[in-house]
Scaffold this active site. Structure first.
Site, PDB file in Angstrom:
ATOM      1  N   LYS A   1      41.525  38.824  37.701  1.00 53.08           N
ATOM      2  CA  LYS A   1      41.697  39.262  38.896  1.00 53.08           C
ATOM      3  C   LYS A   1      41.441  40.744  39.185  1.00 53.08           C
ATOM      4  CE  LYS A   1      45.005  35.774  40.545  1.00 53.08           C
ATOM      5  NZ  LYS A   1      46.369  35.651  41.360  1.00 53.08           N
TER       6      LYS A   1
ATOM      7  N   TYR B   1      40.939  30.807  49.204  1.00 48.44           N
ATOM      8  CA  TYR B   1      42.541  30.563  49.144  1.00 48.44           C
ATOM      9  C   TYR B   1      43.038  29.983  50.421  1.00 48.44           C
ATOM     10  CZ  TYR B   1      43.732  33.362  44.922  1.00 48.44           C
ATOM     11  OH  TYR B   1      43.805  33.691  43.542  1.00 48.44           O
TER      12      TYR B   1
ATOM     13  N   ASN C   1      48.733  39.667  39.322  1.00 47.27           N
ATOM     14  CA  ASN C   1      48.967  38.844  38.385  1.00 47.27           C
ATOM     15  C   ASN C   1      47.984  38.629  37.524  1.00 47.27           C
ATOM     16  OD1 ASN C   1      48.126  37.023  39.927  1.00 47.27           O
ATOM     17  ND2 ASN C   1      50.200  35.916  39.820  1.00 47.27           N
TER      18      ASN C   1
ATOM     19  N   HIS D   1      43.977  33.932  37.684  1.00 42.87           N
ATOM     20  CA  HIS D   1      43.875  32.557  38.434  1.00 42.87           C
ATOM     21  C   HIS D   1      43.591  31.542  37.515  1.00 42.87           C
ATOM     22  CE1 HIS D   1      43.445  29.595  41.562  1.00 42.87           C
ATOM     23  NE2 HIS D   1      42.520  29.272  40.936  1.00 42.87           N
TER      24      HIS D   1
ATOM     25  N   GLU E   1      37.068  24.446  42.841  1.00 45.81           N
ATOM     26  CA  GLU E   1      36.884  25.824  42.631  1.00 45.81           C
ATOM     27  C   GLU E   1      35.528  26.058  41.874  1.00 45.81           C
ATOM     28  OE1 GLU E   1      41.753  26.457  43.071  1.00 45.81           O
ATOM     29  OE2 GLU E   1      40.719  27.080  41.045  1.00 45.81           O
TER      30      GLU E   1
HETATM   31  P1  GDP Z   1      49.576  30.691  40.639  1.00 46.49           P
HETATM   32  O1  GDP Z   1      48.863  29.077  40.798  1.00 46.49           O
HETATM   33  O2  GDP Z   1      50.331  30.837  39.740  1.00 46.49           O
HETATM   34  O3  GDP Z   1      48.445  31.456  40.813  1.00 46.49           O
HETATM   35  O4  GDP Z   1      50.610  30.642  42.267  1.00 46.49           O
HETATM   36  P2  GDP Z   1      50.437  30.247  43.770  1.00 46.49           P
HETATM   37  O5  GDP Z   1      49.281  29.189  43.792  1.00 46.49           O
HETATM   38  O6  GDP Z   1      51.619  29.830  43.741  1.00 46.49           O
HETATM   39  O7  GDP Z   1      49.960  31.615  44.447  1.00 46.49           O
HETATM   40  C1  GDP Z   1      48.517  32.004  44.265  1.00 46.49           C
HETATM   41  C2  GDP Z   1      48.563  33.489  44.210  1.00 46.49           C
HETATM   42  O8  GDP Z   1      49.014  33.959  45.419  1.00 46.49           O
HETATM   43  C3  GDP Z   1      49.389  34.027  42.947  1.00 46.49           C
HETATM   44  O9  GDP Z   1      48.914  34.005  41.992  1.00 46.49           O
HETATM   45  C4  GDP Z   1      49.667  35.414  43.600  1.00 46.49           C
HETATM   46  O10 GDP Z   1      48.736  36.161  43.135  1.00 46.49           O
HETATM   47  C5  GDP Z   1      49.694  35.234  44.966  1.00 46.49           C
HETATM   48  N1  GDP Z   1      51.269  35.329  45.492  1.00 46.49           N
HETATM   49  C6  GDP Z   1      52.103  34.234  45.390  1.00 46.49           C
HETATM   50  N2  GDP Z   1      53.242  34.422  45.925  1.00 46.49           N
HETATM   51  C7  GDP Z   1      53.168  35.791  46.318  1.00 46.49           C
HETATM   52  C8  GDP Z   1      54.140  36.551  47.000  1.00 46.49           C
HETATM   53  O11 GDP Z   1      55.042  36.285  47.426  1.00 46.49           O
HETATM   54  N3  GDP Z   1      53.497  37.769  47.527  1.00 46.49           N
HETATM   55  C9  GDP Z   1      52.133  38.156  47.179  1.00 46.49           C
HETATM   56  N4  GDP Z   1      51.818  39.594  47.515  1.00 46.49           N
HETATM   57  N5  GDP Z   1      51.516  37.409  46.583  1.00 46.49           N
HETATM   58  C10 GDP Z   1      51.834  36.126  46.111  1.00 46.49           C
END
Ligand code: GDP
Length: 140
Positions: free
Chosen positions: A11, A51, A114, A117, A128
């Site tokens: 990222k 997304y 973070n 992905h 994807e």
């Molecule tokens: P992943 O599969 O571990 O990447 O998690 P998710 O699919 O739940 O979320 C996708 C991405 O959205 C995450 O990797 C974070 O970068 C972002 N994200 C998730 N929750 C939050 C949040 O509460 N705030 C923000 N700013 N970004 C979030």
């Protein structure tokens, strides 16, 4: 478990800090082979399309603006049980909850920024990969 392919993104927070090589080292040490890789700068519309599954979530705007803010490195990773293996080496979504030695524990800045992905299931991995790469780009 058979050989699988999964999709990964290094990222913008990580490319900005020049961490592509450090993250690739962790992926390779976990037994994942990088069979395709390209550095690109997504437009906001491209990030929103990628997304789309999160479009109703409160953080959708923040997430897509972040993902289009600077270059990313899109990757296809191959290995035994690659989807789960990649999720393990990534660590929990929130770096505060990520296990020691994981990419997010070591490099992530916050829940949003973070660093990496990874696909969460075979269907999403296939979708994807196809969004970013053609079959000709995948060299195992
Ligand atoms: P992943 O599969 O571990 O990447 O998690 P998710 O699919 O739940 O979320 C996708 C991405 O959205 C995450 O990797 C974070 O970068 C972002 N994200 C998730 N929750 C939050 C949040 O509460 N705030 C923000 N700013 N970004 C979030």
């Amino acid at each position: 478990m058979a050989i699988q392919r999964t999709f990964s993104i290094i990222k913008p927070d990580a490319t900005a800090r020049n961490l592509t090589g450090a993250i690739n080292t962790k992926l390779e040490a976990a037994g994942l082979r990088i069979v395709a890789q390209k550095r690109i700068h997504l437009s906001l519309a491209q990030a929103q399309a990628f997304y789309a599954v999160h479009s109703e979530r409160p953080f959708f705007g923040e997430l897509t603006e972040f993902m289009s803010s600077a270059p990313i490195v899109a990757q296809v990773l191959e290995g035994e049980d690659a989807i789960l293996k990649n999720r393990e080496v990534m660590g929990a979504t929130n770096p505060a909850d990520a296990a020691d030695g994981t990419i997010r524990k070591e490099f992530a800045l916050s829940l949003g920024e973070n660093s990496i992905h990874g696909s969460d299931a075979p269907e999403t991995a296939a979708e994807e990969i196809a969004y970013f790469f053609s079959g000709l780009d995948l060299v195992g």
